[in-house]
Design a protein around this motif. Structure first.
Motif, short mmCIF file in Angstrom:
data_model
loop_
_atom_site.label_atom_id
_atom_site.label_comp_id
_atom_site.label_asym_id
_atom_site.label_seq_id
_atom_site.Cartn_x
_atom_site.Cartn_y
_atom_site.Cartn_z
N ASN A 38 9.62 66.38 51.21
CA ASN A 38 9.43 67.83 51.12
C ASN A 38 8.66 68.24 49.87
OD1 ASN A 38 10.76 68.25 53.52
ND2 ASN A 38 12.69 68.87 52.58
N GLU A 39 8.91 67.55 48.77
CA GLU A 39 8.31 67.95 47.49
C GLU A 39 6.96 67.31 47.22
OE1 GLU A 39 11.20 67.11 44.48
OE2 GLU A 39 12.59 68.70 45.15
N ASN A 40 6.59 66.29 48.02
CA ASN A 40 5.37 65.56 47.68
C ASN A 40 4.38 65.36 48.83
OD1 ASN A 40 5.99 64.34 44.77
ND2 ASN A 40 7.87 64.15 45.99
N LYS A 78 13.95 67.79 62.64
CA LYS A 78 13.11 68.80 61.98
C LYS A 78 11.89 69.16 62.81
CE LYS A 78 12.60 68.32 57.49
NZ LYS A 78 13.37 69.46 56.96
N GLN A 121 16.77 56.18 42.88
CA GLN A 121 18.09 56.81 42.90
C GLN A 121 19.15 55.71 42.92
OE1 GLN A 121 19.01 60.27 45.55
NE2 GLN A 121 20.41 58.85 46.55
N GLU A 174 14.44 62.91 52.33
CA GLU A 174 13.97 64.23 52.72
C GLU A 174 13.41 65.00 51.53
OE1 GLU A 174 15.53 68.11 55.27
OE2 GLU A 174 16.99 66.67 54.47
N LYS A 175 14.11 64.96 50.41
CA LYS A 175 13.67 65.67 49.20
C LYS A 175 12.32 65.14 48.71
CE LYS A 175 15.37 66.91 44.57
NZ LYS A 175 14.32 66.30 43.71
N THR A 176 12.16 63.84 48.72
CA THR A 176 10.91 63.23 48.26
C THR A 176 9.73 63.66 49.15
OG1 THR A 176 12.12 61.30 47.41
CG2 THR A 176 9.75 61.04 47.81
N ASN A 197 19.15 62.39 52.17
CA ASN A 197 18.81 63.54 51.33
C ASN A 197 17.72 63.18 50.33
OD1 ASN A 197 20.67 65.18 52.62
ND2 ASN A 197 22.30 64.79 51.13
N PHE A 198 17.81 61.98 49.77
CA PHE A 198 16.80 61.49 48.82
C PHE A 198 15.44 61.37 49.50
CE2 PHE A 198 15.33 57.45 46.45
CZ PHE A 198 14.63 58.19 45.52
#
Length: 353
Positions: free
Chosen positions: A19-21, A45, A305, A15-17, A12-13
């Motif tokens: 997706n946002e950058n 994906k 994290q 994927e989030k990184t 999740n960490f």
């Protein structure tokens, strides 16, 4: 599957990184793929994913799970059911070398028989290459579930009368193999010269603990060259499998790797293992060195994290952090574009198995 440094709990960490950058990610290279969970994340994906690892035991699993080749599930299930119903009396390479260590004598006779029979079925044309990979991976994963260890194979528990525990389960796979995946079994620094992608994910070994030492038994079963083993832990010669990332050459190797990355973004996973009582657990590359090397390639951001990592059972981490270093690189050079031709030649080339 239990595995040192597995990023399963950090997906999740990651994927989030991304997706946002990161923008417009269509292809991903997983240079040190390990169990393959990060590549699997991007494959699900719809991305094109390149899996690479130097251990063939890991590469067989990528082929089993992701290779775009059809598999006869019913045939594989029938083969495994017959294996489980067998009682093997005769000795073989595995029972002669590993009885009453990581497994009981009866389990060793069965494991050795099964591994021999998988090669026999493949040589006789009864199973295709991916079906062979499914059987080998099912065997290895089933062994790992019941092995007389703490999750790695540097040692086994010294107990009397080891119980028969082995039962072969079939791994859950996509039988049609409808994935955009490519699989390679190469040294990471050579592999990275052959491919390009939008994102390169790098998760190298952190310390002096070699993966070929921790998983020598599973690698032995995967390759099945039946080498001589020695010592209490029953290890084979692993000279050709040693990683520079576990030595004092780690910084030099990492610098060379980054220099040859052909991509828009580089995402490096590394943790602050810090100073431990056992120096083998100390990180080989510092945060500052990672940042300085990446800055030669482009703009760098650092994310972190908290994370309780899987260890060998002899150490603990206080305020353990997993770091993600994200580098937005300069444009891919025209020379590299000509050389690589969208990886078409790489995708068609035979794998080193």
């Amino acid at each position: 599957r239990r595995y040192l440094g597995s990023k399963y709990k950090l997906l999740n960490f990651i994927e989030k990184t991304v997706n946002e950058n990161c923008n417009d990610i269509k292809s991903v290279i997983d240079v040190f793929a390990g169990t393959g969970v990060v590549g699997d994340l991007f494959l699900k994906k719809g991305k094109e994913v390149y899996f690479n690892d130097y251990l063939k035991s890991n590469c067989y699993s990528y082929k089993a799970f992701y290779e775009p080749v059809k598999v006869d599930i019913k045939k594989i299930e029938n083969i495994i059911n017959k294996y489980n119903a067998m009682h093997i009396d005769g000795e073989n390479y595995f029972s002669q070398n590993f009885s009453d260590t990581y497994f009981s004598s009866n389990d060793c006779r069965k494991i050795g028989y099964i591994r021999d029979d998988i090669d026999k079925k493949y040589d006789e044309g009864k199973i295709n290459e991916r079906e062979k990979s499914v059987l080998i991976t099912s065997l290895i994963y089933s062994m790992d579930r019941v092995a007389n260890t703490v999750g790695h194979y540097d040692a086994y528990r010294k107990i009397e009368n080891i119980q028969d525990k082995f039962f072969m389960y079939m791994i859950d796979i996509n039988k049609n193999g409808e994935t955009k995946s490519h699989i390679s079994n190469e040294d990471a620094n050579e592999f990275i010269k052959e491919v390009k992608a939008d994102l390169v994910y790098i998760d190298p070994p952190y310390n002096s603990r070699q993966y070929c030492d921790a998983y020598h038994l599973l690698e032995n079963v995967a390759v099945w060259n039946k080498p001589q083993v020695y010592g209490v832990a029953k290890k084979m010669d692993r000279t050709d499998l040693k990683s520079r990332y576990c030595t004092n050459k780690a910084v030099e190797a990492f610098d060379d790797l980054i220099k040859n990355c052909n991509c828009k973004y580089i995402l490096v996973s590394y943790n602050n293992t810090g100073d431990k009582s056992n120096s083998r657990s100390n990180a080989k590359i510092s945060d500052l060195q990672i940042k300085e090397i990446l800055e030669k390639k482009g703009k760098v951001k650092v994310f972190e994290q908290s994370y309780n990592n899987f260890t060998t059972g002899k150490s603990t981490s206080i305020d353990h952090k997993e770091r993600l270093f994200l580098c937005e690189t300069a444009e891919v050079s025209e020379k590299s574009q000509i050389q690589l031709e969208d990886n078409k030649n790489f995708a068609k080339s035979p794998l080193n198995y």
